[in-house]
Scaffold this motif. Structure first.
Motif, PDB file in Angstrom:
ATOM      1  N   THR A   6      30.141  31.737  46.866  1.00 49.84           N
ATOM      2  CA  THR A   6      31.358  30.946  47.044  1.00 49.84           C
ATOM      3  C   THR A   6      31.525  29.948  45.901  1.00 49.84           C
ATOM      4  O   THR A   6      32.628  29.758  45.381  1.00 49.84           O
ATOM      5  CB  THR A   6      31.309  30.207  48.386  1.00 49.84           C
ATOM      6  N   ILE A   7      30.446  29.310  45.485  1.00 45.39           N
ATOM      7  CA  ILE A   7      30.503  28.358  44.378  1.00 45.39           C
ATOM      8  C   ILE A   7      30.877  29.079  43.094  1.00 45.39           C
ATOM      9  O   ILE A   7      31.717  28.597  42.316  1.00 45.39           O
ATOM     10  CB  ILE A   7      29.162  27.612  44.224  1.00 45.39           C
ATOM     11  N   LYS A   8      30.299  30.237  42.876  1.00 47.65           N
ATOM     12  CA  LYS A   8      30.602  31.016  41.675  1.00 47.65           C
ATOM     13  C   LYS A   8      32.068  31.449  41.677  1.00 47.65           C
ATOM     14  O   LYS A   8      32.746  31.386  40.655  1.00 47.65           O
ATOM     15  CB  LYS A   8      29.678  32.222  41.591  1.00 47.65           C
ATOM     16  N   THR A   9      32.602  31.839  42.828  1.00 49.44           N
ATOM     17  CA  THR A   9      33.998  32.240  42.941  1.00 49.44           C
ATOM     18  C   THR A   9      34.923  31.061  42.669  1.00 49.44           C
ATOM     19  O   THR A   9      35.922  31.195  41.951  1.00 49.44           O
ATOM     20  CB  THR A   9      34.277  32.810  44.344  1.00 49.44           C
ATOM     21  N   CYS A  10      34.585  29.906  43.192  1.00 51.01           N
ATOM     22  CA  CYS A  10      35.394  28.700  42.944  1.00 51.01           C
ATOM     23  C   CYS A  10      35.377  28.330  41.465  1.00 51.01           C
ATOM     24  O   CYS A  10      36.427  27.983  40.898  1.00 51.01           O
ATOM     25  CB  CYS A  10      34.889  27.539  43.776  1.00 51.01           C
ATOM     26  N   SER A  13      37.556  30.745  39.520  1.00 53.54           N
ATOM     27  CA  SER A  13      38.982  30.532  39.739  1.00 53.54           C
ATOM     28  C   SER A  13      39.465  29.269  39.008  1.00 53.54           C
ATOM     29  O   SER A  13      40.564  29.255  38.458  1.00 53.54           O
ATOM     30  CB  SER A  13      39.291  30.450  41.226  1.00 53.54           C
ATOM     31  N   VAL A  14      38.646  28.227  38.973  1.00 53.49           N
ATOM     32  CA  VAL A  14      38.999  27.023  38.228  1.00 53.49           C
ATOM     33  C   VAL A  14      39.060  27.332  36.734  1.00 53.49           C
ATOM     34  O   VAL A  14      39.983  26.897  36.033  1.00 53.49           O
ATOM     35  CB  VAL A  14      37.996  25.880  38.523  1.00 53.49           C
ATOM     36  N   LEU A  20      44.713  29.756  31.976  1.00 56.97           N
ATOM     37  CA  LEU A  20      46.127  30.100  32.093  1.00 56.97           C
ATOM     38  C   LEU A  20      47.022  28.900  31.810  1.00 56.97           C
ATOM     39  O   LEU A  20      48.090  29.050  31.200  1.00 56.97           O
ATOM     40  CB  LEU A  20      46.419  30.660  33.485  1.00 56.97           C
ATOM     41  N   MET A  21      46.611  27.720  32.232  1.00 59.82           N
ATOM     42  CA  MET A  21      47.431  26.529  31.992  1.00 59.82           C
ATOM     43  C   MET A  21      47.436  26.132  30.526  1.00 59.82           C
ATOM     44  O   MET A  21      48.466  25.732  29.987  1.00 59.82           O
ATOM     45  CB  MET A  21      46.924  25.367  32.835  1.00 59.82           C
TER      46      MET A  21
END
Length: 82
Positions: A6-10, A13-14, A20-21
């Motif tokens: 879950t930490i790796k996925t977060c 995504s960040v 992208l920004m």
């Protein structure tokens, strides 16, 4: 407790969101109006007003009614009197 997946996925995504920004700052788009097409926009038929004298009077009446002057982008100068 959050597991490592879950930490790796977060974190991923960040990272993806930040990439992208920040990539939006570099513009690769071409201008919508090409330099050779600008003469079409300068044609008098493209003007918003057909009669500049009538438009000037209408804007003068509008400014007097609204109590504001100069918001339409007209050039001016001098003492500011009519």
């Amino acid at each position: 407790m959050m597991n490592k997946l879950t930490i790796k996925t977060c974190m991923m995504s960040v990272l993806l969101a930040s990439v992208l920004m920040t990539s939006g700052c570099a513009s690769t788009f071409e201008p919508w109006v090409k330099p050779y097409e600008r003469d079409n926009l300068a044609d008098p038929i493209m003007a918003m007003n057909r009669n500049p004298v009538s438009f000037s009077y209408t804007m003068h009446a509008f400014q007097a009614r609204e109590g504001a002057r100069g918001a339409e982008g007209g050039a001016g100068g001098g003492c500011g009197c009519n």
